[in-house]
Design a protein around this motif. Sequence first.
Motif, PDB file in Angstrom:
ATOM      1  N   GLN A  65       0.824  -1.209   0.000  1.00  0.00           N
ATOM      2  CA  GLN A  65       0.000   0.000   0.000  1.00  0.00           C
ATOM      3  C   GLN A  65       0.859   1.260   0.000  1.00  0.00           C
ATOM      4  OE1 GLN A  65      -2.711   0.149   3.234  1.00  0.00           O
ATOM      5  NE2 GLN A  65      -3.770   1.962   2.512  1.00  0.00           N
ATOM      6  N   ARG A  66       2.088   1.166   0.480  1.00  0.00           N
ATOM      7  CA  ARG A  66       2.975   2.313   0.432  1.00  0.00           C
ATOM      8  C   ARG A  66       3.311   2.698  -1.012  1.00  0.00           C
ATOM      9  NH1 ARG A  66       7.706  -0.108   4.249  1.00  0.00           N
ATOM     10  NH2 ARG A  66       6.482  -0.616   6.082  1.00  0.00           N
ATOM     11  N   PHE A  67       3.282   1.707  -1.888  1.00  0.00           N
ATOM     12  CA  PHE A  67       3.728   1.909  -3.246  1.00  0.00           C
ATOM     13  C   PHE A  67       2.647   2.487  -4.148  1.00  0.00           C
ATOM     14  CE2 PHE A  67       6.609  -2.055  -2.749  1.00  0.00           C
ATOM     15  CZ  PHE A  67       7.473  -1.330  -1.957  1.00  0.00           C
ATOM     16  N   VAL A  68       1.435   2.005  -4.035  1.00  0.00           N
ATOM     17  CA  VAL A  68       0.418   2.276  -5.044  1.00  0.00           C
ATOM     18  C   VAL A  68      -0.740   3.041  -4.443  1.00  0.00           C
ATOM     19  CG1 VAL A  68      -1.124   1.259  -6.731  1.00  0.00           C
ATOM     20  CG2 VAL A  68       1.077   0.183  -6.260  1.00  0.00           C
ATOM     21  N   ASP A  69      -1.074   4.169  -5.050  1.00  0.00           N
ATOM     22  CA  ASP A  69      -2.214   4.934  -4.563  1.00  0.00           C
ATOM     23  C   ASP A  69      -3.506   4.385  -5.164  1.00  0.00           C
ATOM     24  OD1 ASP A  69      -2.619   5.975  -7.126  1.00  0.00           O
ATOM     25  OD2 ASP A  69      -1.472   7.779  -6.723  1.00  0.00           O
ATOM     26  N   ALA A  70      -4.622   4.958  -4.765  1.00  0.00           N
ATOM     27  CA  ALA A  70      -5.922   4.493  -5.260  1.00  0.00           C
ATOM     28  C   ALA A  70      -6.545   5.526  -6.179  1.00  0.00           C
ATOM     29  CB  ALA A  70      -6.864   4.196  -4.087  1.00  0.00           C
ATOM     30  N   ALA A 112       0.793  -4.415 -19.321  1.00  0.00           N
ATOM     31  CA  ALA A 112       2.167  -4.646 -18.882  1.00  0.00           C
ATOM     32  C   ALA A 112       2.165  -5.736 -17.822  1.00  0.00           C
ATOM     33  CB  ALA A 112       2.790  -3.367 -18.332  1.00  0.00           C
ATOM     34  N   LEU A 113       3.062  -6.697 -17.982  1.00  0.00           N
ATOM     35  CA  LEU A 113       3.075  -7.899 -17.160  1.00  0.00           C
ATOM     36  C   LEU A 113       4.226  -7.909 -16.167  1.00  0.00           C
ATOM     37  CD1 LEU A 113       2.627 -10.516 -20.044  1.00  0.00           C
ATOM     38  CD2 LEU A 113       0.828  -9.283 -18.799  1.00  0.00           C
ATOM     39  N   ALA A 114       4.003  -8.567 -15.047  1.00  0.00           N
ATOM     40  CA  ALA A 114       5.074  -8.905 -14.130  1.00  0.00           C
ATOM     41  C   ALA A 114       5.508 -10.340 -14.429  1.00  0.00           C
ATOM     42  CB  ALA A 114       4.598  -8.765 -12.686  1.00  0.00           C
ATOM     43  N   GLY A 115       6.373 -10.872 -13.594  1.00  0.00           N
ATOM     44  CA  GLY A 115       6.817 -12.254 -13.776  1.00  0.00           C
ATOM     45  C   GLY A 115       6.321 -13.137 -12.635  1.00  0.00           C
ATOM     46  N   GLY A 116       7.117 -14.111 -12.273  1.00  0.00           N
ATOM     47  CA  GLY A 116       6.772 -14.985 -11.161  1.00  0.00           C
ATOM     48  C   GLY A 116       5.550 -15.837 -11.437  1.00  0.00           C
ATOM     49  N   PHE A 135       3.747  -5.289 -22.731  1.00  0.00           N
ATOM     50  CA  PHE A 135       4.962  -4.732 -22.145  1.00  0.00           C
ATOM     51  C   PHE A 135       5.280  -5.495 -20.854  1.00  0.00           C
ATOM     52  CE2 PHE A 135       2.525  -1.624 -24.440  1.00  0.00           C
ATOM     53  CZ  PHE A 135       3.444  -0.862 -25.156  1.00  0.00           C
ATOM     54  N   TRP A 136       6.384  -5.107 -20.224  1.00  0.00           N
ATOM     55  CA  TRP A 136       6.748  -5.702 -18.936  1.00  0.00           C
ATOM     56  C   TRP A 136       6.980  -4.601 -17.920  1.00  0.00           C
ATOM     57  CZ3 TRP A 136       6.938  -8.292 -23.296  1.00  0.00           C
ATOM     58  CH2 TRP A 136       6.564  -9.644 -23.250  1.00  0.00           C
ATOM     59  N   VAL A 137       6.386  -4.755 -16.725  1.00  0.00           N
ATOM     60  CA  VAL A 137       6.562  -3.762 -15.669  1.00  0.00           C
ATOM     61  C   VAL A 137       7.975  -3.810 -15.111  1.00  0.00           C
ATOM     62  CG1 VAL A 137       4.125  -3.798 -15.046  1.00  0.00           C
ATOM     63  CG2 VAL A 137       5.725  -5.282 -13.814  1.00  0.00           C
ATOM     64  N   ASP A 138       8.618  -4.963 -15.220  1.00  0.00           N
ATOM     65  CA  ASP A 138      10.022  -5.078 -14.874  1.00  0.00           C
ATOM     66  C   ASP A 138      10.601  -6.286 -15.591  1.00  0.00           C
ATOM     67  OD1 ASP A 138       8.790  -7.082 -13.238  1.00  0.00           O
ATOM     68  OD2 ASP A 138      10.452  -6.970 -11.826  1.00  0.00           O
ATOM     69  N   GLU A 139      11.899  -6.295 -15.696  1.00  0.00           N
ATOM     70  CA  GLU A 139      12.567  -7.408 -16.361  1.00  0.00           C
ATOM     71  C   GLU A 139      13.971  -7.579 -15.793  1.00  0.00           C
ATOM     72  OE1 GLU A 139      12.836 -10.285 -17.448  1.00  0.00           O
ATOM     73  OE2 GLU A 139      11.927 -10.077 -19.445  1.00  0.00           O
ATOM     74  N   GLY A 152       6.843  -8.010  -0.131  1.00  0.00           N
ATOM     75  CA  GLY A 152       5.827  -7.029  -0.489  1.00  0.00           C
ATOM     76  C   GLY A 152       6.192  -6.160  -1.664  1.00  0.00           C
ATOM     77  N   HIS A 153       7.325  -6.429  -2.344  1.00  0.00           N
ATOM     78  CA  HIS A 153       7.706  -5.559  -3.459  1.00  0.00           C
ATOM     79  C   HIS A 153       6.821  -5.813  -4.675  1.00  0.00           C
ATOM     80  CE1 HIS A 153      10.058  -9.079  -5.002  1.00  0.00           C
ATOM     81  NE2 HIS A 153       9.849  -8.501  -6.182  1.00  0.00           N
ATOM     82  N   ILE A 154       6.657  -4.775  -5.472  1.00  0.00           N
ATOM     83  CA  ILE A 154       5.996  -4.884  -6.766  1.00  0.00           C
ATOM     84  C   ILE A 154       6.972  -4.403  -7.831  1.00  0.00           C
ATOM     85  CG2 ILE A 154       3.670  -4.587  -5.827  1.00  0.00           C
ATOM     86  CD1 ILE A 154       3.782  -1.676  -6.918  1.00  0.00           C
ATOM     87  N   CYS A 155       6.788  -4.883  -9.067  1.00  0.00           N
ATOM     88  CA  CYS A 155       7.770  -4.623 -10.116  1.00  0.00           C
ATOM     89  C   CYS A 155       9.140  -5.011  -9.548  1.00  0.00           C
ATOM     90  CB  CYS A 155       7.723  -3.158 -10.560  1.00  0.00           C
ATOM     91  SG  CYS A 155       6.093  -2.600 -11.088  1.00  0.00           S
ATOM     92  N   SER A 156      10.162  -4.188  -9.763  1.00  0.00           N
ATOM     93  CA  SER A 156      11.420  -4.378  -9.040  1.00  0.00           C
ATOM     94  C   SER A 156      11.657  -3.162  -8.155  1.00  0.00           C
ATOM     95  CB  SER A 156      12.591  -4.589 -10.015  1.00  0.00           C
ATOM     96  OG  SER A 156      12.572  -5.897 -10.548  1.00  0.00           O
ATOM     97  N   LEU A 157      10.580  -2.752  -7.494  1.00  0.00           N
ATOM     98  CA  LEU A 157      10.610  -1.664  -6.518  1.00  0.00           C
ATOM     99  C   LEU A 157      10.533  -2.293  -5.139  1.00  0.00           C
ATOM    100  CD1 LEU A 157       8.085   0.715  -8.313  1.00  0.00           C
ATOM    101  CD2 LEU A 157      10.584   0.992  -8.225  1.00  0.00           C
TER     102      LEU A 157
END
Length: 261
Positions: A24-29, A90-94, A117-121, A209-214
């Motif tokens: 929740q720290r990362f993404v707003d609504a 845009a896709l993640a992995g895992g 696309f990819w959100v991270d790679e 709890g990370h998203i993308c590579s953040l």
Amino acid sequence: MFSARSNKTHSSSGFLPGVQLRAQRFVDASRDMELFAFDTSGSPSTNSSPVPVEGLKVFPSSEEAAAALANFTTTAADKAIASRGSFTVALAGGSLVKMLQGIKSVAGVEWDKWHVFWVDERCVPHNEFASDPESNYAGAEAALLKDVPIPKSQIYAIDESLCQTADSSAAEAAKEYETRLKGLPSDVLPIEDGLPVFDLLLLGFGPDGHICSLFPGHPLLKVEGPWILSIEDSPKPPPKRITFSLPVVNAADQKCFVACG
């Protein structure tokens, strides 16, 4: 399995305690968010949930969650295509990419209008001759892309030629990826307030709890200028990666978080 929806006026706190609170720290609504997950504990399915999140549903299997994710994604695609003739996802992995297989069974998808696309790679090879298992592109290719007729020119993987040696820099790959995205026409990738507006981001959560590579506590969380960031010291291997910046994540029209467990 369960899904939860958070709209523009509702927080997503309370979803997957200990994981979602960090995310929740990362993404707003400020834009629509959708949350999908499934319960592997063997608990019976119910239509009610002890977790106080609006629209929470419980599913007994990953197959049902994948079907719900497929429906959500193709509905978003139909809306975008009707609006401007293209759909950007845009896709993640895992574990997320395995859930995408359900989309293949949906009839009437206008695959020729999709742009992927990819959100991270990870900065690793992904070609057919030397594909690294850490590659997010390679995972999506195996799970979905090889089986659907999206034009190759509309699949935007990172330039793996910039990741061929131990001395290769993630910064070079990030710069090239951002340049390529900025060169797309506005009817494919609109820009608002200097940021790209993707129709849909399909995201997962890491164990921390990370998203993308953040990653939690990493300086990249505070970077607001570039669209695409490079990371040379990822807390999770491999260390060299590229990732959407946090402002780019927040600018997306819809964000769908997928968690399993």
